[in-house]
Scaffold this active site. Structure first.
Site, mmCIF file in Angstrom:
data_model
loop_
_atom_site.group_PDB
_atom_site.id
_atom_site.type_symbol
_atom_site.label_atom_id
_atom_site.label_comp_id
_atom_site.label_asym_id
_atom_site.label_seq_id
_atom_site.Cartn_x
_atom_site.Cartn_y
_atom_site.Cartn_z
ATOM 1 C CE LYS A 193 -3.165 7.521 6.872
ATOM 2 N NZ LYS A 193 -3.755 6.254 6.494
ATOM 3 C CE LYS A 212 -3.546 2.750 0.498
ATOM 4 N NZ LYS A 212 -4.556 3.021 -0.518
HETATM 5 P P1 NAD Z 1 -12.538 8.532 7.528
HETATM 6 O O1 NAD Z 1 -11.876 9.520 8.430
HETATM 7 O O2 NAD Z 1 -13.647 8.970 6.639
HETATM 8 O O3 NAD Z 1 -13.089 7.280 8.376
HETATM 9 C C1 NAD Z 1 -12.485 6.807 9.552
HETATM 10 C C2 NAD Z 1 -13.601 6.539 10.559
HETATM 11 O O4 NAD Z 1 -13.026 5.980 11.744
HETATM 12 C C3 NAD Z 1 -14.342 7.813 10.982
HETATM 13 O O5 NAD Z 1 -15.731 7.659 10.752
HETATM 14 C C4 NAD Z 1 -14.010 7.955 12.465
HETATM 15 O O6 NAD Z 1 -15.061 8.497 13.221
HETATM 16 C C5 NAD Z 1 -13.734 6.506 12.826
HETATM 17 N N1 NAD Z 1 -12.917 6.381 14.038
HETATM 18 C C6 NAD Z 1 -11.772 7.035 14.336
HETATM 19 N N2 NAD Z 1 -11.300 6.627 15.535
HETATM 20 C C7 NAD Z 1 -12.181 5.696 15.988
HETATM 21 C C8 NAD Z 1 -12.227 4.903 17.165
HETATM 22 N N3 NAD Z 1 -11.290 5.003 18.110
HETATM 23 N N4 NAD Z 1 -13.269 4.040 17.314
HETATM 24 C C9 NAD Z 1 -14.220 3.941 16.347
HETATM 25 N N5 NAD Z 1 -14.217 4.667 15.201
HETATM 26 C C10 NAD Z 1 -13.206 5.532 15.040
HETATM 27 O O7 NAD Z 1 -11.354 7.882 6.673
HETATM 28 P P2 NAD Z 1 -11.475 7.004 5.343
HETATM 29 O O8 NAD Z 1 -11.278 7.883 4.161
HETATM 30 O O9 NAD Z 1 -12.658 6.095 5.423
HETATM 31 O O10 NAD Z 1 -10.128 6.142 5.479
HETATM 32 C C11 NAD Z 1 -10.004 5.036 6.372
HETATM 33 C C12 NAD Z 1 -8.682 4.348 6.093
HETATM 34 O O11 NAD Z 1 -8.674 3.881 4.736
HETATM 35 C C13 NAD Z 1 -7.458 5.270 6.230
HETATM 36 O O12 NAD Z 1 -6.382 4.560 6.770
HETATM 37 C C14 NAD Z 1 -7.185 5.690 4.795
HETATM 38 O O13 NAD Z 1 -5.806 6.041 4.615
HETATM 39 C C15 NAD Z 1 -7.581 4.439 4.051
HETATM 40 N N6 NAD Z 1 -8.005 4.648 2.642
HETATM 41 C C16 NAD Z 1 -8.847 5.669 2.306
HETATM 42 C C17 NAD Z 1 -9.220 5.846 0.976
HETATM 43 C C18 NAD Z 1 -10.135 6.971 0.540
HETATM 44 O O14 NAD Z 1 -10.228 7.232 -0.674
HETATM 45 N N7 NAD Z 1 -10.816 7.668 1.437
HETATM 46 C C19 NAD Z 1 -8.746 4.969 -0.007
HETATM 47 C C20 NAD Z 1 -7.922 3.914 0.373
HETATM 48 C C21 NAD Z 1 -7.558 3.764 1.714
#
Ligand code: NAD
Length: 293
Positions: free
Chosen positions: A238, A170
């Site tokens: 990040k 990744k």
């Molecule tokens: P996001 O911030 O939209 O979602 C993360 C969720 O986790 C939030 O709803 C938050 O409230 C929740 N959260 C945080 N701490 C928490 C806890 N202690 N207990 C319960 N819930 C908690 O982020 P995202 O865009 O969905 O990304 C999530 C992961 O996927 C990241 O690591 C990101 O790098 C990866 N990712 C994102 C994308 C994208 O296009 N958005 C693509 C590939 C990978």
């Protein structure tokens, strides 16, 4: 069908949980944000208000922002491993540091829990359409057990090595994506400054050797300066840190990655952290004195 605990129902986790529900699984979802909980319930899931309750499942998926959240939710007091029954399949689909995944894998194994690191690529649209690319590190038998779940969420599903290997792949993915965004942004700056309409210009690029999924999916929104996330600059910042730390660990120099990381850091420093990573265009415009007033 399986009972799946799903922790982290944000931009990615929300639609992924919805797809698991649509495939007939029972989803016990947990998130700290009310809006995320409501989305899950609307999709037919059951919201639970603790990590412990989400762990009462056959499979637990975490989709959290970064390493500290995964450490807290999985390893911390009241976390998944404290409540897990032996045999639980724990799939962390967040993008985090490879060494955190290795630590989670070891701690899980000590509790009889099978852990996989399974970060994804494909963005919000890939999550909604269930066509993510999933790169999986960990035991191959655990991978085989998780495959039916992965097949609901993704299209390209590859076991890439032991614990942590999914995260290293990744990191490689993210340095390529960041670099391509920077170059597409430079192409737009050049075309516009030269009086050439970037719309048809990028259409040609998209159909030739320069073509990429980024050009295919994002060229129109970039030219229109629509930077609604998507994948936030903060998260890509990040990920570049993860890539550079992994490079240091592996004893290699990644100069293009270093430059891209600095451009993404500039986007963040300029206050664009919550915009889509295609907002890298704003930085490249500023560099040339072309920023929109
Ligand atoms: P996001 O911030 O939209 O979602 C993360 C969720 O986790 C939030 O709803 C938050 O409230 C929740 N959260 C945080 N701490 C928490 C806890 N202690 N207990 C319960 N819930 C908690 O982020 P995202 O865009 O969905 O990304 C999530 C992961 O996927 C990241 O690591 C990101 O790098 C990866 N990712 C994102 C994308 C994208 O296009 N958005 C693509 C590939 C990978």
């Amino acid at each position: 069908m399986t009972t799946i605990g799903f922790i982290g129902l944000g931009i990615m986790g929300g639609p992924m949980a919805a797809n698991l529900l649509a495939a007939g699984h029972t989803v016990l979802g947990h998130d700290t944000q009310q809006a995320a909980a409501e989305r899950l319930v609307t999709a037919g899931g059951k919201y639970v208000d603790s990590v412990a309750a989400a762990t009462a499942a056959d499979v637990v998926i975490t989709m959290l922002p970064d390493s500290p959240q995964v450490e807290e939710v999985v390893l911390g007091p009241g976390g998944v491993l404290e409540h897990a029954e032996p045999g639980l399949l724990l799939i962390d689909m967040s993008t985090i540091r490879p060494d955190t995944s290795v630590a989670v894998g070891a701690a899980a194994a000590a509790r009889g829990v099978r852990a996989l690191d399974a970060p994804v690529s494909g963005g919000e649209k890939g999550a909604i359409d269930g066509v993510l690319s999933i790169m999986v590190g960990g035991d191959v038998h655990a991978f085989d057990a998780a495959r039916p779940v992965f097949e609901v969420l993704g299209k390209t599903i590859v076991h890439v090595g032991p614990s942590g290997a999914g995260q290293t792949v990744k990191a490689a993915n993210q340095l390529v994506v960041g670099g391509i965004y920077a170059l597409v942004a430079e192409a737009i700056v050049l075309l516009e400054a030269s009086g050439v309409d970037p719309g048809p210009g990028l259409d040609v690029l998209a159909g030739g050797l320069a073509g990429s999924r980024i050009l295919e999916l994002k060229r129109k929104s970039m030219v229109a300066r629509d930077f609604a996330p998507g994948f936030r600059i903060d998260l890509h910042h990040k990920d570049m840190g993860i890539a550079l730390a992994a490079a240091r660990e592996a004893g290699v120099a990644l100069p293009m990655t270093g430059l891209t990381a600095q451009l993404i850091a500039a986007a963040r420093a300029q206050g664009h952290g919550s915009l889509d990573h295609s907002a890298l265009l704003k930085v490249l415009e500023t560099v040339s004195g072309k920023a929109a007033s």
